[in-house]
Design a protein around this motif. Structure first.
Motif, PDB file in Angstrom:
ATOM      1  N   GLN A   1       0.816  -1.202   0.000  1.00 28.03           N
ATOM      2  CA  GLN A   1       0.000   0.000   0.000  1.00 28.03           C
ATOM      3  C   GLN A   1       0.854   1.258   0.000  1.00 28.03           C
ATOM      4  N   THR A   2       1.976   1.209   0.680  1.00 27.88           N
ATOM      5  CA  THR A   2       2.895   2.355   0.662  1.00 27.88           C
ATOM      6  C   THR A   2       3.403   2.626  -0.752  1.00 27.88           C
ATOM      7  N   ILE A   3       3.776   1.552  -1.467  1.00 25.78           N
ATOM      8  CA  ILE A   3       4.251   1.693  -2.839  1.00 25.78           C
ATOM      9  C   ILE A   3       3.136   2.232  -3.730  1.00 25.78           C
ATOM     10  N   ILE A   4       1.919   1.706  -3.560  1.00 24.20           N
ATOM     11  CA  ILE A   4       0.784   2.135  -4.379  1.00 24.20           C
ATOM     12  C   ILE A   4       0.517   3.625  -4.196  1.00 24.20           C
ATOM     13  N   GLU A   5       0.505   4.070  -2.956  1.00 25.62           N
ATOM     14  CA  GLU A   5       0.219   5.483  -2.688  1.00 25.62           C
ATOM     15  C   GLU A   5       1.322   6.381  -3.241  1.00 25.62           C
ATOM     16  N   GLU A   6       2.568   5.951  -3.100  1.00 25.56           N
ATOM     17  CA  GLU A   6       3.679   6.740  -3.637  1.00 25.56           C
ATOM     18  C   GLU A   6       3.618   6.776  -5.158  1.00 25.56           C
ATOM     19  N   PHE A   7       3.301   5.652  -5.779  1.00 32.04           N
ATOM     20  CA  PHE A   7       3.174   5.565  -7.237  1.00 32.04           C
ATOM     21  C   PHE A   7       2.133   6.571  -7.734  1.00 32.04           C
ATOM     22  N   ARG A   8       0.966   6.563  -7.097  1.00 31.05           N
ATOM     23  CA  ARG A   8      -0.132   7.425  -7.561  1.00 31.05           C
ATOM     24  C   ARG A   8       0.137   8.894  -7.275  1.00 31.05           C
ATOM     25  N   ALA A   9       0.878   9.171  -6.239  1.00 36.04           N
ATOM     26  CA  ALA A   9       1.170  10.558  -5.898  1.00 36.04           C
ATOM     27  C   ALA A   9       2.251  11.167  -6.781  1.00 36.04           C
ATOM     28  N   ASN A  10       3.033  10.303  -7.446  1.00 33.86           N
ATOM     29  CA  ASN A  10       4.192  10.798  -8.206  1.00 33.86           C
ATOM     30  C   ASN A  10       4.208  10.310  -9.647  1.00 33.86           C
ATOM     31  N   ALA A  11       3.014  10.087 -10.225  1.00 30.32           N
ATOM     32  CA  ALA A  11       2.883   9.705 -11.632  1.00 30.32           C
ATOM     33  C   ALA A  11       3.743   8.491 -11.981  1.00 30.32           C
ATOM     34  N   GLY A  12       3.770   7.515 -11.060  1.00 32.71           N
ATOM     35  CA  GLY A  12       4.463   6.270 -11.341  1.00 32.71           C
ATOM     36  C   GLY A  12       5.884   6.187 -10.840  1.00 32.71           C
ATOM     37  N   ARG A  13       6.413   7.256 -10.272  1.00 31.66           N
ATOM     38  CA  ARG A  13       7.786   7.237  -9.755  1.00 31.66           C
ATOM     39  C   ARG A  13       7.771   6.860  -8.281  1.00 31.66           C
ATOM     40  N   VAL A  14       8.630   5.930  -7.912  1.00 32.69           N
ATOM     41  CA  VAL A  14       8.722   5.510  -6.510  1.00 32.69           C
ATOM     42  C   VAL A  14      10.186   5.416  -6.114  1.00 32.69           C
ATOM     43  N   GLY A  15      10.415   5.379  -4.814  1.00 31.82           N
ATOM     44  CA  GLY A  15      11.773   5.242  -4.308  1.00 31.82           C
ATOM     45  C   GLY A  15      11.994   3.863  -3.730  1.00 31.82           C
ATOM     46  N   GLY A  16      12.951   3.748  -2.843  1.00 30.80           N
ATOM     47  CA  GLY A  16      13.224   2.477  -2.192  1.00 30.80           C
ATOM     48  C   GLY A  16      13.716   1.414  -3.162  1.00 30.80           C
ATOM     49  N   PRO A  17      13.354   0.148  -2.937  1.00 32.08           N
ATOM     50  CA  PRO A  17      13.881  -0.941  -3.776  1.00 32.08           C
ATOM     51  C   PRO A  17      13.416  -0.875  -5.217  1.00 32.08           C
ATOM     52  N   PHE A  18      12.334  -0.122  -5.516  1.00 35.08           N
ATOM     53  CA  PHE A  18      11.814  -0.041  -6.881  1.00 35.08           C
ATOM     54  C   PHE A  18      12.288   1.206  -7.614  1.00 35.08           C
ATOM     55  N   GLU A  19      13.112   2.033  -6.965  1.00 36.59           N
ATOM     56  CA  GLU A  19      13.531   3.287  -7.584  1.00 36.59           C
ATOM     57  C   GLU A  19      14.244   3.030  -8.911  1.00 36.59           C
ATOM     58  N   GLY A  20      13.773   3.733  -9.950  1.00 40.32           N
ATOM     59  CA  GLY A  20      14.374   3.599 -11.271  1.00 40.32           C
ATOM     60  C   GLY A  20      13.913   2.371 -12.036  1.00 40.32           C
ATOM     61  N   GLY A  21      13.117   1.516 -11.433  1.00 44.42           N
ATOM     62  CA  GLY A  21      12.656   0.310 -12.112  1.00 44.42           C
ATOM     63  C   GLY A  21      11.378   0.546 -12.895  1.00 44.42           C
ATOM     64  N   ASP A  22      11.043  -0.411 -13.737  1.00 42.16           N
ATOM     65  CA  ASP A  22       9.803  -0.365 -14.511  1.00 42.16           C
ATOM     66  C   ASP A  22       8.702  -0.989 -13.669  1.00 42.16           C
ATOM     67  N   LEU A  23       7.790  -0.154 -13.217  1.00 49.96           N
ATOM     68  CA  LEU A  23       6.763  -0.590 -12.285  1.00 49.96           C
ATOM     69  C   LEU A  23       5.400  -0.146 -12.782  1.00 49.96           C
ATOM     70  N   LEU A  24       4.401  -1.011 -12.616  1.00 45.17           N
ATOM     71  CA  LEU A  24       3.019  -0.653 -12.897  1.00 45.17           C
ATOM     72  C   LEU A  24       2.147  -1.133 -11.742  1.00 45.17           C
ATOM     73  N   LEU A  25       0.933  -0.640 -11.718  1.00 43.98           N
ATOM     74  CA  LEU A  25      -0.063  -1.130 -10.766  1.00 43.98           C
ATOM     75  C   LEU A  25      -1.097  -1.939 -11.536  1.00 43.98           C
ATOM     76  N   LEU A  26      -1.367  -3.133 -11.048  1.00 41.25           N
ATOM     77  CA  LEU A  26      -2.342  -4.017 -11.682  1.00 41.25           C
ATOM     78  C   LEU A  26      -3.504  -4.229 -10.718  1.00 41.25           C
ATOM     79  N   THR A  27      -4.710  -3.924 -11.182  1.00 44.89           N
ATOM     80  CA  THR A  27      -5.904  -4.149 -10.370  1.00 44.89           C
ATOM     81  C   THR A  27      -6.707  -5.287 -10.981  1.00 44.89           C
ATOM     82  N   THR A  28      -6.924  -6.335 -10.189  1.00 45.92           N
ATOM     83  CA  THR A  28      -7.680  -7.493 -10.626  1.00 45.92           C
ATOM     84  C   THR A  28      -8.949  -7.623  -9.791  1.00 45.92           C
ATOM     85  N   THR A  29      -9.844  -8.472 -10.258  1.00 47.26           N
ATOM     86  CA  THR A  29     -11.083  -8.772  -9.536  1.00 47.26           C
ATOM     87  C   THR A  29     -10.925 -10.129  -8.866  1.00 47.26           C
ATOM     88  N   GLY A  30     -11.182 -10.187  -7.576  1.00 45.09           N
ATOM     89  CA  GLY A  30     -10.982 -11.415  -6.812  1.00 45.09           C
ATOM     90  C   GLY A  30     -11.745 -12.592  -7.389  1.00 45.09           C
TER      91      GLY A  30
END
Length: 292
Positions: free
Chosen positions: A7-36
Motif C-alpha cells: 500500500q505504501t508503494i501504491i500510494e507513492e506511485f499514484r502521488a508521483n505519476a508512477g515514480r517511486v523510491g526504495g527498492p523499486f527506484e528507477g525500475g519499470d513498475l506498474l499497478l495491476l488491479t484485478t477482480t478477486g
C-alpha cells in the motif's frame, strides 16, 4: 510481501505519476488491479513489467515462491484488469502465454530483467508470462448515453470478433489432434471470458438502472424495453452456451463448431443492432456522465 508495504508503494506511485523510491527506484513498475476470483473485490498490486516484441508483459513470479500469486489466479477468473502505468490508467485483457510462445517471451523477459531467471531456477512451477492486451479501439468522445452505449457495443463486437478470429486460427491446421498454433487455448478462453463478463455487466446495468429510468421518463418505450429485457435473458442463455461450446474446442468437429459459433455471434449481433435502433435516438438527449 506485506500488504502494508504494497500500500505504501501504491500510494507513492499514484502521488508521483508512477515514480517511486526504495527498492523499486528507477525500475519499470506498474499497478495491476484485478477482480478477486472468489470475492469479486478489487485488488491492486505493484508489479515489475517488461516490454518485449511490442507487448506489455508481467510475470507471475512471486519471487520464486512455490505457488502462483493471487493476482494471477484472479485474472484467470476475470481477464479484464486495470493497469496504471506512469500517469496513465487503462483497461486491458490479461492473457497468459502458452507453450513455445511463453518460452520465447520468458527469454525476452530474462534478457531485460535477469532476476526472473533466478526466480525460475528456485521454483518447480513454470512462471506464467502474462500479456496485458490494451484495447486497440480508437477512443471516441462520450457526451451522451447514446455515445456510451455505442462505446460499450463497439468493445463487445471487437471481443467477439477476436474470439472468432482465434477459433479460425486454432482450426486452421486440420482436425483435432493435428498441430495447433501455440498459445491460442488460453487466448480464446480469456477473450471469451472477457466478452461474457462485459456483456453480463452491460445488461445488468441496463436492467437495474437504465431501463427502469427510461420507462419512467418515456412511458411509450415500455413495450420496447420489455422486449429488450426479454432479449437479455435469451442472450444470457446464448452466452452460457458459448462458454460451454468453447470449453469443448479441443475435441470439437471444426466445421460444426464454427457454424455454431457463427450462429451465436449472429444472434448476439442482432440484439446489439436492435438495441441501437430503438434506444439511440432517446439516449442521445441524455448527458453522460450524469450531471454533465
Amino acid at each position: 510481501m506485506p500488504m502494508s508495504f504494497n500500500q505504501t508503494i501504491i500510494e507513492e506511485f499514484r502521488a508521483n505519476a508512477g515514480r517511486v523510491g526504495g527498492p523499486f527506484e528507477g525500475g519499470d513498475l506498474l499497478l495491476l488491479t484485478t477482480t478477486g476470483a472468489r470475492t469479486g473485490q478489487q485488488h491492486t498490486v505493484p508489479l515489475g513489467y517488461v516490454r518485449a516484441d511490442g507487448l506489455l508483459l508481467v510475470v507471475a513470479s512471486a519471487a520464486g515462491a512455490p505457488d502462483h500469486p493471487q493476482w494471477y489466479r484472479n485474472l484467470l477468473a476475470h481477464p479484464v484488469v486495470r493497469v496504471e502505468l506512469g500517469a496513465e490508467t487503462f483497461e486491458a485483457i490479461a492473457v497468459p502465454a502458452e507453450g513455445d510462445r511463453r518460452d520465447e517471451l520468458f527469454e525476452a523477459v530474462v534478457r531485460a530483467a535477469p532476476g526472473y531467471g533466478d526466480y525460475q531456477a528456485h521454483t518447480g512451477r513454470v512462471l506464467p508470462v502474462v500479456v496485458l492486451e490494451r484495447d486497440a479501439t480508437e477512443p471516441r468522445e462520450v457526451t451522451s448515453l447514446a455515445d456510451k452505449l455505442l462505446e460499450v457495443h463497439t468493445w463487445l463486437r471487437g471481443q467477439l470478433r477476436h474470439v472468432r478470429t482465434e477459433v479460425d486460427a486454432y482450426f486452421a491446421d486440420g482436425p483435432p489432434g493435428g498441430g495447433r498454433p501455440p498459445g491460442l487455448g488460453l487466448q480464446i478462453r480469456q477473450h471469451c471470458l472477457a466478452f461474457c463478463e462485459g456483456l453480463t455487466h452491460h445488461h445488468t446495468g441496463e436492467d437495474a438502472a437504465i431501463f427502469p429510468a427510461l420507462a419512467r421518463s418515456h412511458p411509450h418505450l415500455r413495450p420496447t424495453l420489455d422486449r429488450l429485457g426479454e432479449e437479455h435473458r435469451v442472450v444470457g442463455r446464448i452466452k452460457d452456451e458459448l462458454v460451454a461450446l468453447l470449453s469443448g474446442i479441443g475435441v470439437a468437429d471444426p466445421e460444426g463448431f464454427r457454424a455454431e459459433l457463427t450462429r451465436m455471434s449472429a444472434e448476439l449481433e442482432a440484439h446489439l443492432a436492435h438495441e441501437e435502433d430503438t434506444l439511440l435516438p432517446v439516449l442521445a438527449d441524455i448527458p453522460f456522465p450524469p450531471g454533465r
